[in-house]
Design an enzyme around this catalytic site. Structure first.
Site, PDB file in Angstrom:
ATOM      1  N   SER A 241       0.819  -1.208   0.000  1.00  0.00           N
ATOM      2  CA  SER A 241       0.000   0.000   0.000  1.00  0.00           C
ATOM      3  C   SER A 241       0.856   1.263   0.000  1.00  0.00           C
ATOM      4  O   SER A 241       0.604   2.203  -0.763  1.00  0.00           O
ATOM      5  CB  SER A 241      -0.976   0.000   1.181  1.00  0.00           C
ATOM      6  OG  SER A 241      -0.307  -0.205   2.406  1.00  0.00           O
ATOM      7  N   HIS A 271      -1.733  -8.848   2.006  1.00  0.00           N
ATOM      8  CA  HIS A 271      -1.489  -7.561   2.674  1.00  0.00           C
ATOM      9  C   HIS A 271      -2.610  -7.331   3.692  1.00  0.00           C
ATOM     10  O   HIS A 271      -2.776  -8.103   4.621  1.00  0.00           O
ATOM     11  CB  HIS A 271      -1.393  -6.458   1.625  1.00  0.00           C
ATOM     12  CG  HIS A 271      -0.816  -5.160   2.116  1.00  0.00           C
ATOM     13  ND1 HIS A 271      -0.180  -5.026   3.330  1.00  0.00           N
ATOM     14  CD2 HIS A 271      -0.782  -3.914   1.547  1.00  0.00           C
ATOM     15  CE1 HIS A 271       0.233  -3.780   3.479  1.00  0.00           C
ATOM     16  NE2 HIS A 271      -0.130  -3.073   2.418  1.00  0.00           N
ATOM     17  N   HIS A 318       6.178 -13.063   8.386  1.00  0.00           N
ATOM     18  CA  HIS A 318       6.250 -11.691   7.874  1.00  0.00           C
ATOM     19  C   HIS A 318       7.398 -11.620   6.882  1.00  0.00           C
ATOM     20  O   HIS A 318       8.419 -12.309   7.036  1.00  0.00           O
ATOM     21  CB  HIS A 318       6.475 -10.694   9.018  1.00  0.00           C
ATOM     22  CG  HIS A 318       6.252  -9.274   8.631  1.00  0.00           C
ATOM     23  ND1 HIS A 318       7.233  -8.503   8.045  1.00  0.00           N
ATOM     24  CD2 HIS A 318       5.155  -8.474   8.711  1.00  0.00           C
ATOM     25  CE1 HIS A 318       6.761  -7.300   7.803  1.00  0.00           C
ATOM     26  NE2 HIS A 318       5.504  -7.255   8.184  1.00  0.00           N
ATOM     27  N   ARG A 327       3.623  -4.973  17.202  1.00  0.00           N
ATOM     28  CA  ARG A 327       2.211  -4.576  17.109  1.00  0.00           C
ATOM     29  C   ARG A 327       1.311  -5.667  17.673  1.00  0.00           C
ATOM     30  O   ARG A 327       0.258  -5.384  18.251  1.00  0.00           O
ATOM     31  CB  ARG A 327       1.859  -4.261  15.656  1.00  0.00           C
ATOM     32  CG  ARG A 327       2.684  -3.122  15.063  1.00  0.00           C
ATOM     33  CD  ARG A 327       2.458  -2.984  13.570  1.00  0.00           C
ATOM     34  NE  ARG A 327       2.810  -4.198  12.854  1.00  0.00           N
ATOM     35  CZ  ARG A 327       2.554  -4.423  11.556  1.00  0.00           C
ATOM     36  NH1 ARG A 327       1.926  -3.496  10.838  1.00  0.00           N
ATOM     37  NH2 ARG A 327       2.916  -5.546  10.984  1.00  0.00           N
ATOM     38  N   ASP A 373      -1.778  -9.016  12.416  1.00  0.00           N
ATOM     39  CA  ASP A 373      -3.100  -9.543  12.077  1.00  0.00           C
ATOM     40  C   ASP A 373      -3.537 -10.683  12.986  1.00  0.00           C
ATOM     41  O   ASP A 373      -4.728 -10.991  13.063  1.00  0.00           O
ATOM     42  CB  ASP A 373      -3.105 -10.032  10.626  1.00  0.00           C
ATOM     43  CG  ASP A 373      -2.766  -8.934   9.645  1.00  0.00           C
ATOM     44  OD1 ASP A 373      -3.358  -7.850   9.760  1.00  0.00           O
ATOM     45  OD2 ASP A 373      -1.910  -9.146   8.776  1.00  0.00           O
TER      46      ASP A 373
END
Length: 439
Positions: A241, A271, A318, A327, A373
């Site tokens: 992105s 993504h 990742h 995160r 995620d």
């Protein structure tokens, strides 16, 4: 020129001069070698982009202007002393490079509130689409529709000097960031709440207002939204992105075009769609195991079956990180502090125990650890946002902070159009083996 914009110009103009000096004096400096493997595996690790807002280290994780996520949670301004920082403070940091004062962050919050008016034709575009349209389809189309409002587009047509491109880009970026919560909430209420829309509250902060317009007004969920918007705001410049916005912007497309293009990349399962895939897969597991409280052994067997079927375990691994995503850790700590005994949160914690050893036993997997995620969907679901096809839209609202701040930097630096060289596969074969190929 308003205060925050002027502060940005003061800081960024120094960096722009440094950019031009380096380009002029050190253009021949070799930064590293490019291997055939890097070219054929997605250009991973090749230093090709300038991104000042954040840096992703394989061992340390993400840093925003040098600050880790725990440092941001400690240092950035908050509405409530025991809550999470407001994302406006992070936007200020990414633009100006300094931790803002409480007053600076609240001034920026008020500035965004004054910019948040969405043109009626954008709502008309959304309403013209079938309700069966994916939320990200509606979101991307809505962003594109707002290009009619582009300050950059108007300035360029008027013949503005290129040294002022950054000014109109800044206006577009701030206007778009301000409007995205309204657009996202409108899509959410239209699709999942029978078009019973909720007007914005200009007295709320940016993330709190998104929660309000979606229909969630507790301080608990505002706290979560602030955390969510900060940890998803940026991930340096090479992700799909961010790179898409930079690439499209290098052609001097206006920020609305750039960000709409970025969102079509974020919508991909490799993504931003991954956060939906995780929660879907978790529910799939509970349904197949026919229990809300599976044992570690049951979870392990299901994970192994997933791998044997040629699928990935979503939320793990990742492209860059080689440790547990900070995160993920921030969300885990949030859950430990505020949530007691929730089935999806418990399952997310259980997967963290079970999955890494399984993936670690598979030799070709470089990173068996969870990414952002792996936890985000469980938290959103706990607080009542159960429509997980919408999760990527929330990701898209957040990612605007870093991506659009970077786009303004691109314009003030005078970044040229991006145009790498490409070759047919036969050329690479000849370079590697000295043999010609008929491919």
């Amino acid at each position: 020129m308003e205060y925050i914009k002027y502060r940005f110009y003061q800081k960024a103009n120094k960096c722009a001069k440094e950019f031009q000096r380096l380009k002029k004096e050190h253009a021949d400096v070799v930064l590293g070698e490019v291997t055939l493997g890097q070219v054929l595996t997605g250009m991973k690790g090749i230093p090709l982009l300038v991104t000042d807002t954040s840096k992703l280290d394989p061992a340390e994780g993400i840093r925003f202007k040098g600050y880790t996520i725990p440092e941001l949670q400690e240092k950035l301004p908050k509405i409530n002393p025991d809550g999470e920082p407001i994302p406006e403070g992070l936007l200020y940091l990414m633009l100006i490079g300094e931790i803002p004062s409480q007053e600076d962050a609240l001034n920026l919050s008020r500035d965004l509130a004054t910019r948040a008016h969405v043109p009626q034709h954008t709502f008309d575009v959304i309403d013209a689409m079938p309700k069966t349209s994916k939320p990200m389809t509606q979101f991307s189309a809505a962003i594109l529709s707002m290009a009619t409002e582009s300050s950059f587009q108007k300035a360029y047509r008027a013949g503005v000097n290129k040294k002022y491109y950054w000014d109109a880009t800044y206006e577009d970026a701030m206007n778009l960031i301000a409007r995205l919560p309204r657009v996202a909430a409108y899509i959410y209420r239209r699709q999942f709440h029978n078009s019973k829309h909720i007007e914005p509250n200009p007295h709320l902060d940016w993330a709190g207002n998104l929660a309000h317009m979606m229909g969630f007004d507790s301080e608990d969920i505002r706290r979560l939204f602030r955390l969510y918007m900060i940890i998803h705001a940026d991930h340096e410049g090479g992700n799909v992105s961010a790179h898409t916005a930079h690439l499209v912007g290098s052609a001097l497309s206006n920020p609305y075009y750039c960000y709409a293009a970025a969102m079509t990349g974020l919508a991909g399962p490799l993504h931003g769609l991954a956060n939906q895939d995780v929660i879907f897969w978790m529910f799939e597991m509970l349904e197949e195991l026919d229990t809300d409280t599976p044992t570690d052994e049951q979870v392990a067997e299901y994970c192994k079956k997933t791998l044997e079927d040629g699928r990935v375990i979503p939320g793990y691994g990742h492209a860059v990180l080689r440790k547990t995503d900070p995160r993920f850790t921030a969300q885990e700590e949030f859950a430990n502090k505020y949530i007691k005994d929730d089935k999806m949160v418990n399952l997310a914690n259980q997967l963290y125990r079970v999955v890494p050893p399984i993936l670690g036993s598979v030799g070709k997997i470089k990173n068996p650890w969870p990414n952002v995620d792996a936890y985000s969907g469980s938290l959103l679901y706990h607080y009542g946002i159960k429509e997980y096809s919408f999760y990527t839209v929330m990701f898209g609202v957040s990612r605007a902070l870093g991506v659009l701040a970077s786009l303004v930097n691109d314009r003030i630096y005078g970044m040229p159009i991006e145009r790498p060289t490409s070759h047919p596969l036969s050329w690479f074969k000849e370079q590697a083996e000295g043999k010609k190929s008929d491919c």
